[in-house]
Design an enzyme around this catalytic site. Structure first.
Site: not given
Ligand code: NAD
Length: 521
Positions: A252, A286
């Protein structure tokens, strides 16, 4: 958590590699004060920790989905009962404002319940009907068996959501878990692990190891599956190291999320969403809104509303009283990147309508910043900034917005604001793992659906069914319900038996009568 030096040892016994630090100093980014020194785990310590939890994993797997949910339910209750303590530690090591920290324990409680109550559906044994009646004598089942030890390497921006949040589905799947938290935020997870062992008294299948990249690398060597969250630069190293032992990984990674504002959007909602989506957690998400493309007729009003909303944000050290909106930069490495991106943009013709520079210390703060007159030649529109900065561009139409939104090596998530149907049809063409329509960041709470990066934003998914299945290996059981002493395909081979097998195969698999009968058309 109180200031002062706290020695937190995770049991470092092994020899350190030359040049590796013995301890890591944990600093409160809101004040610049050292709040703890944490002993670094050597590769030998990591191997010993993995071996210990590995030895207990079979029993953990054997207690089944319900048994594991009972233990994880106790962890949920502990998180809810100890929320203030958890938030104090988190604020001390991240410099977050209280409001940004406060979402973590409740998200984790929801996640425990989500996987606890859906695990049987997601990874329970499956009975499968054979696709052909030639296999009618076989009973087909698939069982999902966990990778024995899952290693989790996590970043500093959401120290519990990202470390414990990945550990929860792995534990629910029956794996043992070892986490290496970020060296900037080692305390919160260590507190939860200690509670799991000592206060909850749960099985010894969940632990953490502390250190920098070397400790992370040692965990990659020891684990059977690696869940990494962090930058794409480190993700590449983790994947390369995992390749040495053919260890599967899920990555990720970073993002450069676009927001598209169509002319028919509710501009008040869009501007408020952009302010929160860009500045929440000081933009250290993010999935933060980093780039905004606004259709020409809406541009002036949107920019004015966004600038006003961002300009009003209260920044600074926050106690438990929810008195501030924007906190500190957690990692000094990241604040240097934010500063460099903004300086590059300003030097190349961009304008800061609000913010634009670092704040004088103590503490490490960057002003909430709205940039205009930006373009894709600038780092701030190309590379991940990961700070409280948004760049806004005027576009002719949705087509131009989409072209620019997709002009990136990243593909984590994005959002589109506009009239419902039009916004949704534009959203379907954004090249990324998740798109919010008339909202921001909310897909992270919609754990029913997967989230994962396209392009260089990652490999694999968290949340939904894939978010637990990834921790499992499939084991197909093909059991014979009845049969004679010998199957027709077994030895001895004779012309007559092989001929019969061929005719039966043709009769079943051909799709026209002539071929079924063995005749050419
Ligand atoms: P980072 O890549 O610097 O570090 C992440 C972790 O990897 C840390 O624990 C670090 O100690 C460890 N590490 C460093 N070198 C290593 C090595 N050689 N081998 C093994 N482990 C190593 O990232 P960061 O600065 O902590 O976090 C910020 C990044 O994380 C941003 O790019 C952000 O977008 C990304 N992120 C992604 C998601 C997501 O879900 N996609 C979520 C949060 C953050």
């Amino acid at each position: 958590m109180e200031s002062g030096t706290v020695e937190t040892s995770s049991g470092a016994n092994g020899a350190k590699a030359a040049g590796a630090p013995e301890t890591i100093e944990v600093v409160n980014p809101a004040t610049g004060e050292c709040i703890a020194n944490v002993a670094v785990d050597s590769p030998q310590d990591v191997a010993a920790t993995v071996a210990r939890v590995r030895a207990n994993q079979a029993e953990w797997e054997a207690i089944g989905i319900e048994g594991r949910y009972r233990w994880l339910g106790k962890l949920r209750d502990w998180l809810l009962d100890n929320t203030e303590r958890v938030l104090d530690t988190m604020q001390a090591e991240t410099g977050k404002v209280r409001a940004d920290a406060s979402g973590e324990p409740v998200y984790l409680a929801d996640l425990i319940n989500f996987y606890g109550s859906n695990a049987a559906k997601f990874i329970g044994e499956e009975a499968v009907r054979p696709h052909t009646s030639l296999l009618a004598a076989k009973k087909l089942r698939v069982q999902y068996r966990p990778h024995p030890v899952v290693g989790i390497i996590s970043p500093w921006n959401f120290p519990l959501v990202l470390a414990l949040g990945d550990a929860i589905p792995a534990l629910q799947a029956g794996a043992a878990v070892v986490v290496k938290p970020s060296e900037f935020t080692p305390l919160g997870l260590a507190e939860v692990v200690a509670a799991w062992k000592e206060e909850i008294g749960a099985p010894d299948v969940f632990d953490c190891v502390q250190g920098i990249g070397e400790t992370g690398g040692a965990l990659v060597d020891e684990a059977d599956f690696v869940q990494f969250t962090g930058s794409d630069q480190t993700g590449r190293k983790v994947m390369a190291k995992a390749a040495e032992t053919l260890t599967p990984v899920s990555l990720e990674l970073g993002g450069k999320d676009p927001m598209i504002v169509l002319a028919d959007a509710d501009l008040k909602r869009a501007a408020n969403a952009a302010a929160w989506g860009g500045m929440m957690n000081s933009g250290q998400i993010c999935m933060s809104v980093e780039r905004i493309y606004v259709e020409e007729p809406a541009y002036d009003e949107f920019v004015a509303r966004l600038t006003a909303a961002v300009g009003e944000l209260r920044q600074g050290p926050d106690g438990p009283g929810y008195g501030k909106d924007v906190g500190a930069m957690t990692s000094p490495k990241q604040s240097a990147i934010v500063e460099a991106h903004v300086e590059d943009a300003l030097a190349n013709g961009a304008k800061a309508l609000t913010g634009g520079k670092r704040v004088e210390g103590p503490g490490d703060y960057f002003e909430p910043t709205v940039l205009v007159d930006v373009d894709h030649s600038m780092q701030v529109m190309r590379d991940e900034t990961f700070g409280p900065v948004v760049g806004v561009m005027k576009v002719r139409d949705a087509e131009e917005a989409l072209r620019l939104a997709n002009d990136t090596r990243y593909g984590l998530s994005g959002c589109v604001f506009g009239e419902k149907q039009r916004a949704e049809s534009v959203a379907r063409r954004v090249e990324c793992g998740a798109v919010n329509v008339n909202d921001v960041l909310v897909n992270y709470l919609a754990m029913d659906v997967p989230m994962g990066g396209w392009k260089q934003s990652g490999i694999g998914y968290r949340h939904g069914e894939p978010g637990i299945k990834k921790y499992c290996r499939t084991e197909s059981i093909v059991a014979t319900r009845f049969g004679g002493k010998r199957e027709p395909t077994w030895y001895p081979y004779t012309k007559a038996r092989r001929g019969l097998v061929g005719r039966i195969g043709r009769a079943f698999h051909a799709r026209d009568l002539k071929r079924r009968l063995g005749l050419r058309s």
